[in-house]
Write a protein that holds these residues in place. Structure first.
Motif, PDB file in Angstrom:
ATOM      1  N   TRP A  61       0.312  15.660  19.021  1.00 38.70           N
ATOM      2  CA  TRP A  61      -1.141  15.659  18.822  1.00 38.70           C
ATOM      3  C   TRP A  61      -1.461  15.756  17.336  1.00 38.70           C
ATOM      4  O   TRP A  61      -2.262  14.986  16.803  1.00 38.70           O
ATOM      5  N   ARG A  62      -0.809  16.701  16.652  1.00 35.01           N
ATOM      6  CA  ARG A  62      -1.030  16.876  15.210  1.00 35.01           C
ATOM      7  C   ARG A  62      -0.620  15.628  14.427  1.00 35.01           C
ATOM      8  O   ARG A  62      -1.379  15.127  13.588  1.00 35.01           O
ATOM      9  N   ASP A  63       0.570  15.125  14.713  1.00 31.08           N
ATOM     10  CA  ASP A  63       1.071  13.968  13.970  1.00 31.08           C
ATOM     11  C   ASP A  63       0.238  12.720  14.236  1.00 31.08           C
ATOM     12  O   ASP A  63       0.112  11.857  13.362  1.00 31.08           O
ATOM     13  N   PHE A  64      -0.326  12.612  15.441  1.00 32.29           N
ATOM     14  CA  PHE A  64      -1.208  11.493  15.755  1.00 32.29           C
ATOM     15  C   PHE A  64      -2.397  11.470  14.790  1.00 32.29           C
ATOM     16  O   PHE A  64      -2.723  10.426  14.194  1.00 32.29           O
ATOM     17  N   TYR A  65      -3.041  12.610  14.619  1.00 28.69           N
ATOM     18  CA  TYR A  65      -4.202  12.663  13.743  1.00 28.69           C
ATOM     19  C   TYR A  65      -3.819  12.518  12.272  1.00 28.69           C
ATOM     20  O   TYR A  65      -4.580  11.944  11.475  1.00 28.69           O
ATOM     21  N   PHE A  66      -2.652  13.024  11.897  1.00 33.48           N
ATOM     22  CA  PHE A  66      -2.192  12.822  10.523  1.00 33.48           C
ATOM     23  C   PHE A  66      -2.033  11.326  10.236  1.00 33.48           C
ATOM     24  O   PHE A  66      -2.403  10.846   9.157  1.00 33.48           O
TER      25      PHE A  66
ATOM     26  N   GLY B 213     -12.539   8.843  19.428  1.00 41.55           N
ATOM     27  CA  GLY B 213     -12.858   9.978  20.282  1.00 41.55           C
ATOM     28  C   GLY B 213     -11.719  10.974  20.331  1.00 41.55           C
ATOM     29  O   GLY B 213     -10.616  10.718  19.830  1.00 41.55           O
ATOM     30  N   PRO B 214     -11.931  12.135  20.943  1.00 40.20           N
ATOM     31  CA  PRO B 214     -10.867  13.131  21.060  1.00 40.20           C
ATOM     32  C   PRO B 214      -9.780  12.680  22.029  1.00 40.20           C
ATOM     33  O   PRO B 214     -10.042  11.893  22.945  1.00 40.20           O
ATOM     34  N   VAL B 215      -8.575  13.171  21.822  1.00 40.21           N
ATOM     35  CA  VAL B 215      -7.491  12.910  22.770  1.00 40.21           C
ATOM     36  C   VAL B 215      -7.839  13.612  24.084  1.00 40.21           C
ATOM     37  O   VAL B 215      -8.059  14.829  24.117  1.00 40.21           O
ATOM     38  N   LEU B 216      -7.880  12.856  25.171  1.00 40.19           N
ATOM     39  CA  LEU B 216      -8.241  13.422  26.468  1.00 40.19           C
ATOM     40  C   LEU B 216      -7.041  13.965  27.229  1.00 40.19           C
ATOM     41  O   LEU B 216      -7.194  14.802  28.122  1.00 40.19           O
ATOM     42  N   TYR B 217      -5.847  13.507  26.879  1.00 40.01           N
ATOM     43  CA  TYR B 217      -4.646  13.838  27.641  1.00 40.01           C
ATOM     44  C   TYR B 217      -3.929  15.053  27.053  1.00 40.01           C
ATOM     45  O   TYR B 217      -4.192  15.464  25.922  1.00 40.01           O
TER      46      TYR B 217
ATOM     47  N   GLN C  71     -15.314  11.397   8.523  1.00 38.12           N
ATOM     48  CA  GLN C  71     -16.199  12.442   9.020  1.00 38.12           C
ATOM     49  C   GLN C  71     -15.580  13.024  10.279  1.00 38.12           C
ATOM     50  O   GLN C  71     -15.138  12.290  11.165  1.00 38.12           O
ATOM     51  N   VAL C  72     -15.538  14.343  10.383  1.00 39.25           N
ATOM     52  CA  VAL C  72     -14.889  15.003  11.509  1.00 39.25           C
ATOM     53  C   VAL C  72     -15.929  15.664  12.408  1.00 39.25           C
ATOM     54  O   VAL C  72     -16.853  16.328  11.932  1.00 39.25           O
ATOM     55  N   LEU C  73     -15.782  15.453  13.708  1.00 34.34           N
ATOM     56  CA  LEU C  73     -16.587  16.130  14.715  1.00 34.34           C
ATOM     57  C   LEU C  73     -15.691  17.053  15.517  1.00 34.34           C
ATOM     58  O   LEU C  73     -14.545  16.705  15.813  1.00 34.34           O
ATOM     59  N   LEU C  74     -16.197  18.222  15.875  1.00 33.21           N
ATOM     60  CA  LEU C  74     -15.472  19.131  16.756  1.00 33.21           C
ATOM     61  C   LEU C  74     -16.091  19.049  18.146  1.00 33.21           C
ATOM     62  O   LEU C  74     -17.263  19.398  18.332  1.00 33.21           O
ATOM     63  N   GLY C  75     -15.318  18.571  19.125  1.00 36.00           N
ATOM     64  CA  GLY C  75     -15.852  18.349  20.457  1.00 36.00           C
ATOM     65  C   GLY C  75     -15.884  19.606  21.302  1.00 36.00           C
ATOM     66  O   GLY C  75     -14.941  20.398  21.301  1.00 36.00           O
ATOM     67  N   SER C  76     -16.972  19.780  22.053  1.00 38.72           N
ATOM     68  CA  SER C  76     -17.073  20.903  22.988  1.00 38.72           C
ATOM     69  C   SER C  76     -16.517  20.497  24.348  1.00 38.72           C
ATOM     70  O   SER C  76     -16.335  19.308  24.637  1.00 38.72           O
ATOM     71  N   LEU C  77     -16.252  21.474  25.204  1.00 35.68           N
ATOM     72  CA  LEU C  77     -15.769  21.197  26.554  1.00 35.68           C
ATOM     73  C   LEU C  77     -16.771  20.349  27.340  1.00 35.68           C
ATOM     74  O   LEU C  77     -17.989  20.482  27.167  1.00 35.68           O
ATOM     75  N   ILE C  78     -16.228  19.497  28.218  1.00 33.57           N
ATOM     76  CA  ILE C  78     -17.100  18.670  29.059  1.00 33.57           C
ATOM     77  C   ILE C  78     -17.766  19.506  30.142  1.00 33.57           C
ATOM     78  O   ILE C  78     -18.924  19.288  30.506  1.00 33.57           O
ATOM     79  N   LEU C  79     -17.033  20.483  30.670  1.00 38.04           N
ATOM     80  CA  LEU C  79     -17.549  21.318  31.756  1.00 38.04           C
ATOM     81  C   LEU C  79     -17.279  22.778  31.421  1.00 38.04           C
ATOM     82  O   LEU C  79     -16.130  23.192  31.301  1.00 38.04           O
TER      83      LEU C  79
ATOM     84  N   VAL D 153     -15.229   7.901  11.641  1.00 35.75           N
ATOM     85  CA  VAL D 153     -15.535   9.205  12.243  1.00 35.75           C
ATOM     86  C   VAL D 153     -14.444   9.537  13.251  1.00 35.75           C
ATOM     87  O   VAL D 153     -13.998   8.668  14.010  1.00 35.75           O
ATOM     88  N   VAL D 154     -14.005  10.802  13.274  1.00 32.84           N
ATOM     89  CA  VAL D 154     -12.966  11.229  14.198  1.00 32.84           C
ATOM     90  C   VAL D 154     -13.413  12.514  14.887  1.00 32.84           C
ATOM     91  O   VAL D 154     -13.787  13.489  14.227  1.00 32.84           O
ATOM     92  N   SER D 155     -13.384  12.514  16.213  1.00 27.54           N
ATOM     93  CA  SER D 155     -13.698  13.707  16.996  1.00 27.54           C
ATOM     94  C   SER D 155     -12.399  14.361  17.443  1.00 27.54           C
ATOM     95  O   SER D 155     -11.512  13.685  17.965  1.00 27.54           O
ATOM     96  N   VAL D 156     -12.285  15.655  17.219  1.00 31.58           N
ATOM     97  CA  VAL D 156     -11.062  16.374  17.577  1.00 31.58           C
ATOM     98  C   VAL D 156     -11.414  17.578  18.446  1.00 31.58           C
ATOM     99  O   VAL D 156     -12.557  18.018  18.521  1.00 31.58           O
TER     100      VAL D 156
END
Length: 311
Positions: free
Chosen positions: A17-22, A6-10, A64-72, A32-35
């Motif tokens: 953040w960048r190096d984490f996904y690298f 899932g996407p990083v929530l924090y 596979q990459v997903l682009l997450g939308s805002l929760i609210l 699958v990775v949501s960013v």
């Protein structure tokens, strides 16, 4: 069975953040990775310049990459941001707020765990709108998960399987209020708590975790022991939510158990070593209070309630 991240929530530093996904791209056996920033739109500019490079690195690694939308979505600029996200090409958008559906106009997309899909009819509705993956809300019991997954077999049904459980989102920022700041002038104080801020009761018992405008559980969901039951229930993917720990080790542990290279008992010890000091929970899946943890035992598919912690 797939594994998704899932996407990083924090609010992590942009370089971290960048190096984490690298590292996830290079080392983690995840499918699958949501960013994207899905919790607070004020954080988005910090990561915007890194997203293209992160997406390219992940796709090059076969994820596979997903682009997450805002929760609210509550502001005009957030609506514009959602519309721009929906126009992205080459990646699947993960819908976390129904505002995004109109902008997608029926194009293929994924549904995140923040959309309230609680029954077969709502799942079928979203499939008809173009959903290709559905991550169910983490509070659903196994009976509901199974009913929904079997009702829409043409899509991948996903279950939230590891991480602090997202419980609520608000227009108020709890981090800003704690530091006596207005939300519009929050100074991004949430960055001081890369794994969220622990909230205690008046009796000093661990209770919840605060992440800016978001509330999460204190405990960490862990469904490693329920993999067999989830497979039988037609669940096609397990979602792991990034925490302030070695997530590559977490992913490898789930993959090893999924592929039969390790057993549940050993896997749980590995998870506890990688994310120490945070109690596990799986109560929601068993239709019990979410903070409970039913320990899976060898030869006992049902497990037994062995630990009670704060939500």
């Amino acid at each position: 069975m797939q594994l998704s991240l899932g996407p990083v929530l924090y609010n992590w530093a942009p370089e971290r953040w960048r190096d984490f996904y690298f590292r996830i791209a290079d080392e983690a056996p995840v499918d699958v990775v949501s960013v994207g920033e899905i919790v607070c739109s004020k954080r988005s500019p910090f990561f915007a310049d890194h997203i293209p490079g992160v997406v390219e690195r992940l796709q090059r690694a076969g994820k596979q990459v997903l682009l997450g939308s805002l929760i609210l979505v509550s502001l005009r600029r957030e609506r514009r941001q959602t519309e721009e996200l929906a126009a992205a090409e080459g990646v699947l958008v993960e819908v976390n707020d129904l505002t995004c559906l109109r902008a997608l106009a029926g194009r293929p997309h994924a549904i995140g765990p923040f959309v309230n899909i609680y029954n077969e009819a709502s799942a079928a509705f979203h499939v008809a709108q173009g959903a290709r993956r559905i991550c169910l809300p983490p509070e659903l019991p196994l009976t509901s998960v199974a009913a929904i997954a079997k009702a829409v077999p043409i899509v991948t049904t996903e279950v939230f399987a590891f991480g602090r459980v997202p419980l609520a989102i608000s227009a108020r920022c709890y981090h800003a209020r704690l530091h006596k700041l207005a939300k519009d002038n929050c100074r991004f104080v949430c960055e001081k708590d890369p794994d969220g801020l622990l909230l205690n009761t008046l009796e000093q018992q661990d209770f919840l975790t605060v992440n800016g405008v978001q509330t999460l559980s204190h405990t960490c969901a862990n469904l490693l022991g329920e993999i067999g039951l989830l497979r039988e229930s037609n669940v096609g993917s397990l979602r792991l939510s990034p925490q302030d720990c070695d997530m590559v080790a977490i992913v490898r542990t789930f993959r090893d158990v999924l592929d039969g290279r390790d057993d549940v008992d050993s896997g749980n010890h590995r998870l506890a070593a990688a994310y120490p000091g945070v109690p596990f929970s799986n109560g929601f899946l068993w239709a019990e209070p979410g903070h409970l943890y039913r320990q899976a035992r060898s030869g006992d598919a049902q497990g037994s309630v062995s630990q009670i912690g704060a939500v």
